[in-house]
Design a protein around this motif. Sequence first.
Motif, PDB file in Angstrom:
ATOM      1  N   ARG A   1       0.657  -1.204  -0.015  1.00 40.62           N
ATOM      2  CA  ARG A   1       0.023   0.164   0.004  1.00 40.62           C
ATOM      3  C   ARG A   1       0.713   1.293   0.028  1.00 40.62           C
ATOM      4  O   ARG A   1       0.427   2.434  -0.689  1.00 40.62           O
ATOM      5  N   ILE A   2       1.853   1.224   0.627  1.00 40.96           N
ATOM      6  CA  ILE A   2       2.955   2.537   0.757  1.00 40.96           C
ATOM      7  C   ILE A   2       3.601   2.606  -0.683  1.00 40.96           C
ATOM      8  O   ILE A   2       3.644   3.571  -1.132  1.00 40.96           O
ATOM      9  N   TYR A   3       3.951   1.419  -1.224  1.00 44.43           N
ATOM     10  CA  TYR A   3       4.614   1.373  -2.498  1.00 44.43           C
ATOM     11  C   TYR A   3       3.560   2.142  -3.583  1.00 44.43           C
ATOM     12  O   TYR A   3       3.922   3.028  -4.305  1.00 44.43           O
ATOM     13  N   ASP A   4       2.461   1.848  -3.622  1.00 46.39           N
ATOM     14  CA  ASP A   4       1.331   2.348  -4.450  1.00 46.39           C
ATOM     15  C   ASP A   4       1.117   3.963  -4.167  1.00 46.39           C
ATOM     16  O   ASP A   4       0.833   4.689  -5.243  1.00 46.39           O
ATOM     17  N   LYS A   5       1.209   4.279  -3.064  1.00 53.99           N
ATOM     18  CA  LYS A   5       1.083   5.753  -2.557  1.00 53.99           C
ATOM     19  C   LYS A   5       2.237   6.302  -3.162  1.00 53.99           C
ATOM     20  O   LYS A   5       1.767   7.567  -3.723  1.00 53.99           O
ATOM     21  N   TRP A   6       3.335   5.994  -3.335  1.00 60.54           N
ATOM     22  CA  TRP A   6       4.606   6.965  -3.775  1.00 60.54           C
ATOM     23  C   TRP A   6       4.726   6.716  -5.252  1.00 60.54           C
ATOM     24  O   TRP A   6       5.377   7.336  -5.744  1.00 60.54           O
ATOM     25  N   PHE A   7       4.414   5.316  -5.870  1.00 62.34           N
ATOM     26  CA  PHE A   7       4.544   4.961  -7.262  1.00 62.34           C
ATOM     27  C   PHE A   7       3.554   5.327  -8.223  1.00 62.34           C
ATOM     28  O   PHE A   7       3.864   5.129  -9.569  1.00 62.34           O
ATOM     29  N   LEU A   8       2.318   5.093  -7.586  1.00 61.53           N
ATOM     30  CA  LEU A   8       1.250   5.055  -8.659  1.00 61.53           C
ATOM     31  C   LEU A   8       0.449   6.120  -8.509  1.00 61.53           C
ATOM     32  O   LEU A   8      -0.728   6.349  -9.104  1.00 61.53           O
TER      33      LEU A   8
ATOM     34  N   ILE B   1       2.944  11.992 -11.218  1.00 67.55           N
ATOM     35  CA  ILE B   1       2.842  10.502 -10.949  1.00 67.55           C
ATOM     36  C   ILE B   1       3.904   9.683 -11.488  1.00 67.55           C
ATOM     37  O   ILE B   1       4.223   9.887 -12.686  1.00 67.55           O
ATOM     38  N   VAL B   2       4.824   8.843 -10.724  1.00 67.60           N
ATOM     39  CA  VAL B   2       5.979   8.280 -11.217  1.00 67.60           C
ATOM     40  C   VAL B   2       5.603   7.228 -12.465  1.00 67.60           C
ATOM     41  O   VAL B   2       6.156   7.121 -13.351  1.00 67.60           O
ATOM     42  N   GLY B   3       4.383   6.320 -11.863  1.00 67.82           N
ATOM     43  CA  GLY B   3       3.911   5.425 -12.824  1.00 67.82           C
ATOM     44  C   GLY B   3       4.737   4.225 -13.060  1.00 67.82           C
ATOM     45  O   GLY B   3       4.722   3.518 -13.934  1.00 67.82           O
ATOM     46  N   LEU B   4       5.467   3.667 -11.788  1.00 70.71           N
ATOM     47  CA  LEU B   4       6.084   2.349 -11.987  1.00 70.71           C
ATOM     48  C   LEU B   4       5.410   1.271 -11.009  1.00 70.71           C
ATOM     49  O   LEU B   4       5.479   1.490  -9.638  1.00 70.71           O
ATOM     50  N   PRO B   5       4.540   0.485 -11.535  1.00 67.85           N
ATOM     51  CA  PRO B   5       4.053  -0.657 -10.889  1.00 67.85           C
ATOM     52  C   PRO B   5       5.177  -1.502 -10.127  1.00 67.85           C
ATOM     53  O   PRO B   5       6.156  -1.594 -10.922  1.00 67.85           O
TER      54      PRO B   5
END
Length: 299
Positions: free
Chosen positions: A256-263, A272-276
């Motif tokens: 969830r923290i990953y999605d917050k910062w990368f998606l 938006i960085v846009g890296l799944p």
Amino acid sequence: MGLQSWVATSVAAAFLAFLGSAGAQTDTLKKIKDSGVVTVGVRDASGAMSFTTGPGQYTGFHVEICERIIADIKKATQLEKLEVKYQLVTPQNRIPLVQNGTVDIECGTTTNNAARQKDVAFAPTLYVEGVRVAVKSASGIKSTTQLAGKTVAATTGSTSVQLLRRLKSDATELTAKDNSEGFLLLENGRADAFVADGQILATLISKSKDPAQYKLLDQVLSTEPIAIMLPKGDAAFKKLVDQSVVSLAKRGDAARIYDKWFLKPIPPQNVIVGLPATEMTKAAWANPTDKPMEEYEAR
């Protein structure tokens, strides 16, 4: 016992074990408890992992992970108040600052490799990175084989410098003091390419004036586990941090923290960085480990 209760009990047990152990080389928990301060090593321009939003203010994926760890440290040390002090680190000084005790926990973008494990310890990895190459879209460069005779930038003290040299592409090496300067060299035409962690490149491109002017080459130069760095020889502190990281992964908080910062949009420009998350990063969440980069490459 619920998972949160188990984590709190395990963290407290780790701290008590530390208090009862004699001859520990490093007493990080005692130092934190006695001072009421934990010093966190951060980077000011390491993509969405660790960056600054203003004077003395730092955030990002790894910084937020460390905030969760610090909450567990506070519980374990039974402190009513725990002050968090941010220490800006660079690729050149981050390891010495952990070694000499200036930094208690480093939350930037440090690759866990065998050479560094001789000097410092690492928490389990929550992000597996691919080192890549950024070029201008109009350059015509599609592969590292086309870098011969070109000028290629990399950040001093990063693993990208060694990777650049291993390419043996007859490119001219240009070192930058940090990632922002490295991208600026590409932006102003002084460099034809910039080698760095893929997420750093993607973040810098997303924040640039015209992201369409840049692209990442498909080739991945190296697979590297990016992990939180800790003092070496402090088993109790590492155990506490490891338990905190593992619980974040197992509860799904890391994802969830990953999605917050990368998606999703991130401050301050809300780009938006846009890296799944890659399959290797997802595998790291499923089975957290502190194994070095060399063991990933051997897979």
